[in-house]
Scaffold this active site. Structure first.
Site, PDB file in Angstrom:
ATOM      1  N   HIS A  17      -6.212  -8.749  -1.698  1.00  0.00           N
ATOM      2  CA  HIS A  17      -5.396  -8.092  -0.667  1.00  0.00           C
ATOM      3  C   HIS A  17      -5.221  -9.051   0.500  1.00  0.00           C
ATOM      4  O   HIS A  17      -5.995  -9.047   1.454  1.00  0.00           O
ATOM      5  CB  HIS A  17      -6.071  -6.782  -0.231  1.00  0.00           C
ATOM      6  CG  HIS A  17      -5.246  -5.963   0.709  1.00  0.00           C
ATOM      7  ND1 HIS A  17      -5.393  -4.602   0.858  1.00  0.00           N
ATOM      8  CD2 HIS A  17      -4.251  -6.305   1.555  1.00  0.00           C
ATOM      9  CE1 HIS A  17      -4.539  -4.137   1.741  1.00  0.00           C
ATOM     10  NE2 HIS A  17      -3.838  -5.166   2.189  1.00  0.00           N
ATOM     11  N   HIS A  19      -1.713 -10.832   2.561  1.00  0.00           N
ATOM     12  CA  HIS A  19      -0.253 -11.001   2.676  1.00  0.00           C
ATOM     13  C   HIS A  19      -0.001 -12.436   3.108  1.00  0.00           C
ATOM     14  O   HIS A  19      -0.509 -12.853   4.156  1.00  0.00           O
ATOM     15  CB  HIS A  19       0.320 -10.047   3.725  1.00  0.00           C
ATOM     16  CG  HIS A  19       0.046  -8.603   3.438  1.00  0.00           C
ATOM     17  ND1 HIS A  19       0.980  -7.774   2.857  1.00  0.00           N
ATOM     18  CD2 HIS A  19      -1.069  -7.849   3.620  1.00  0.00           C
ATOM     19  CE1 HIS A  19       0.455  -6.560   2.715  1.00  0.00           C
ATOM     20  NE2 HIS A  19      -0.789  -6.578   3.167  1.00  0.00           N
ATOM     21  N   HIS A 197      -0.282   0.003  -1.146  1.00  0.00           N
ATOM     22  CA  HIS A 197      -1.033   0.388   0.049  1.00  0.00           C
ATOM     23  C   HIS A 197      -0.956   1.908   0.138  1.00  0.00           C
ATOM     24  O   HIS A 197       0.136   2.492   0.000  1.00  0.00           O
ATOM     25  CB  HIS A 197      -0.385  -0.188   1.305  1.00  0.00           C
ATOM     26  CG  HIS A 197      -0.631  -1.649   1.529  1.00  0.00           C
ATOM     27  ND1 HIS A 197      -0.315  -2.611   0.605  1.00  0.00           N
ATOM     28  CD2 HIS A 197      -1.181  -2.303   2.591  1.00  0.00           C
ATOM     29  CE1 HIS A 197      -0.651  -3.798   1.101  1.00  0.00           C
ATOM     30  NE2 HIS A 197      -1.178  -3.643   2.307  1.00  0.00           N
ATOM     31  N   GLU A 200      -4.171   4.074   4.245  1.00  0.00           N
ATOM     32  CA  GLU A 200      -4.604   3.131   5.291  1.00  0.00           C
ATOM     33  C   GLU A 200      -4.570   3.882   6.624  1.00  0.00           C
ATOM     34  O   GLU A 200      -5.587   4.064   7.266  1.00  0.00           O
ATOM     35  CB  GLU A 200      -3.680   1.914   5.323  1.00  0.00           C
ATOM     36  CG  GLU A 200      -4.020   0.920   6.446  1.00  0.00           C
ATOM     37  CD  GLU A 200      -3.035  -0.259   6.540  1.00  0.00           C
ATOM     38  OE1 GLU A 200      -1.917  -0.176   6.004  1.00  0.00           O
ATOM     39  OE2 GLU A 200      -3.414  -1.266   7.183  1.00  0.00           O
ATOM     40  N   ASP A 278      -6.452  -9.166   4.243  1.00  0.00           N
ATOM     41  CA  ASP A 278      -5.184  -8.540   4.646  1.00  0.00           C
ATOM     42  C   ASP A 278      -4.242  -9.537   5.335  1.00  0.00           C
ATOM     43  O   ASP A 278      -3.382 -10.102   4.670  1.00  0.00           O
ATOM     44  CB  ASP A 278      -5.446  -7.315   5.539  1.00  0.00           C
ATOM     45  CG  ASP A 278      -4.345  -6.279   5.471  1.00  0.00           C
ATOM     46  OD1 ASP A 278      -3.412  -6.440   4.665  1.00  0.00           O
ATOM     47  OD2 ASP A 278      -4.417  -5.281   6.228  1.00  0.00           O
ATOM     48  N   ASP A 279      -4.401  -9.710   6.649  1.00  0.00           N
ATOM     49  CA  ASP A 279      -3.541 -10.615   7.423  1.00  0.00           C
ATOM     50  C   ASP A 279      -4.446 -11.470   8.304  1.00  0.00           C
ATOM     51  O   ASP A 279      -4.544 -11.253   9.515  1.00  0.00           O
ATOM     52  CB  ASP A 279      -2.558  -9.807   8.287  1.00  0.00           C
ATOM     53  CG  ASP A 279      -1.677  -8.917   7.435  1.00  0.00           C
ATOM     54  OD1 ASP A 279      -0.747  -9.442   6.802  1.00  0.00           O
ATOM     55  OD2 ASP A 279      -1.957  -7.702   7.372  1.00  0.00           O
TER      56      ASP A 279
HETATM   57  N1  ADE Z   1       2.002  -5.626   5.721  1.00  0.00           N
HETATM   58  C1  ADE Z   1       1.163  -6.591   6.106  1.00  0.00           C
HETATM   59  N2  ADE Z   1      -0.038  -6.083   6.392  1.00  0.00           N
HETATM   60  C2  ADE Z   1       0.036  -4.755   6.153  1.00  0.00           C
HETATM   61  C3  ADE Z   1      -0.877  -3.678   6.247  1.00  0.00           C
HETATM   62  N3  ADE Z   1      -2.131  -3.851   6.643  1.00  0.00           N
HETATM   63  N4  ADE Z   1      -0.439  -2.444   5.945  1.00  0.00           N
HETATM   64  C4  ADE Z   1       0.822  -2.254   5.561  1.00  0.00           C
HETATM   65  N5  ADE Z   1       1.716  -3.219   5.453  1.00  0.00           N
HETATM   66  C5  ADE Z   1       1.333  -4.470   5.743  1.00  0.00           C
HETATM   67 ZN    ZN Z   2      -2.217  -5.071   3.449  1.00  0.00          ZN
END
Ligand code: ADE
Ligand code: ZN
Length: 339
Positions: A17, A19, A197, A200, A278-279
């Protein structure tokens, strides 16, 4: 680096996970912005990082989509992917399944050829350099329509080499999974796997919808699943993987403190959870930082951490033989650890 961090680094892991647009570091964003004559609404690299003070998912997404606009050429996408894979390798990630958001780029007039070429070349070069492997997951943006998702998949069809699955991301609340069932069905007919997703920020019903209407094999985040005991029993019984991202949930104010994250409760319930970033450039940590945060917050043992690494392998789309090899390596690292 602490002894425990070194141990986690040495454990073979997958990352499931992440991006790729969320790995764009402020320095690279600035560099690409200048190179491409793209005016960023920030004064300096430090100014970019200061803007990363999020109140919820949407407040992050607004900045994340703005940042992605500096990516223009195959070389830009190559640089982005190469930097992530180098960092993942340093963290002991042996295999990554990496999200990308094609609609964010095609909407700006950047066609599939451009970003897919950069991604593919970077993945091939990283593999020959360090042995790390990666597959791509094409995500549909859920704030756009189901028809847009179908059109995106049709445009993607000639470019699916290296793509293993489709996913669903972006603004969750108010955007349930059901409108995307046609796109997901088409994807499965093309031989792709499916993840989404769900849960969340959105309710547990979206997790059930992702499983039933989209046929996904893995849930990204899914932290709100615990609000529905029937769903928890289904996730446990069917060992449906949940890809958790503790520092993301902290940055997006899903939880106030890492100690409030559901990961330990889910582990104790016997759910198949893994740790992911994630990011990472926006949320203050790559995968090892995420392991480190939950290790401190919950006092995880070396056995707990080996379980999490093993879960990341089990939850991946790797073939059975590579899964067996990596799991055997986890056992070897654990039995060699004295701490
Ligand atoms: N796009 C990038 N990060 C995300 C996240 N945590 N939740 C939904 N979309 C995303
Ligand atoms: Zn994500």
């Amino acid at each position: 680096m602490s002894g425990m961090d070194e141990f986690v680094r040495d454990l073979p892991k997958t990352e499931l996970h992440v991006h790729i647009e969320g790995t764009l570091e402020p320095g690279m964003m600035f560099g690409l912005g200048e190179r491409n004559g793209f005016d960023l609404p920030f004064e300096s690299v430090d100014g970019v990082a200061e803007a990363y003070d999020f109140t919820n998912l949407q407040s992050f997404l607004d900045i994340y989509y703005q940042g992605a606009a500096v990516l223009q050429t195959p070389g830009d996408f190559y640089e982005l992917m190469a930097a992530y894979l180098e960092r993942a390798d340093a963290d002991g990630v042996r295999h990554a399944e990496i999200f990308f958001d094609p609609q964010t780029h095609t909407a700006r007039g950047i066609p599939f050829e451009v970003f897919m070429q950069g991604f593919r070349e970077a993945i091939a070069d990283a593999r020959s350099r360090s042995g790390v492997t990666a597959d791509l997951i094409l995500c549909f943006l859920r704030h756009l329509s189901g028809e847009d998702a179908v059109a995106t998949l049709i445009a993607a069809e000639p470019h699916l080499d290296g793509v293993i699955a489709v996913g669903l991301d972006s603004s969750e609340v108010g955007n349930p999974p059901e409108p995307f069932s046609e796109a997901f069905q088409m994807a499965r007919e093309l031989g792709l796997k499916a993840v989404a997703h769900a849960g969340e920020e959105g309710p547990p019903e979206y997790v059930v919808g992702a499983l039933d209407a989209l046929g996904v094999e893995r849930i990204d985040h899914g932290v709100r699943s615990l609000e529905d005991s029937q769903l928890v029993e289904r996730l446990r019984r069917d060992q449906i993987p949940l890809t958790l991202c503790p520092l993301s949930s902290l940055a997006l104010k899903i939880v106030e403190r890492v100690e409030d994250h559901v990961i330990k409760e889910m582990m104790d319930l016997g759910l198949l959870v893994s740790v992911n970033s994630d990011d990472p450039s926006y949320f203050g940590g790559y995968v090892l930082d995420n392991y480190s945060a939950v290790t401190s917050a919950f006092g995880l043992s070396s056995v707990n951490l080996a379980d999490l690494a093993r879960n990341s392998i089990t939850s991946s789309f790797l073939d059975a033989e590579r899964k067996r090899e990596l799991a055997a390596e986890v056992d070897a690292v654990l039995s060699g650890y004295e701490g």
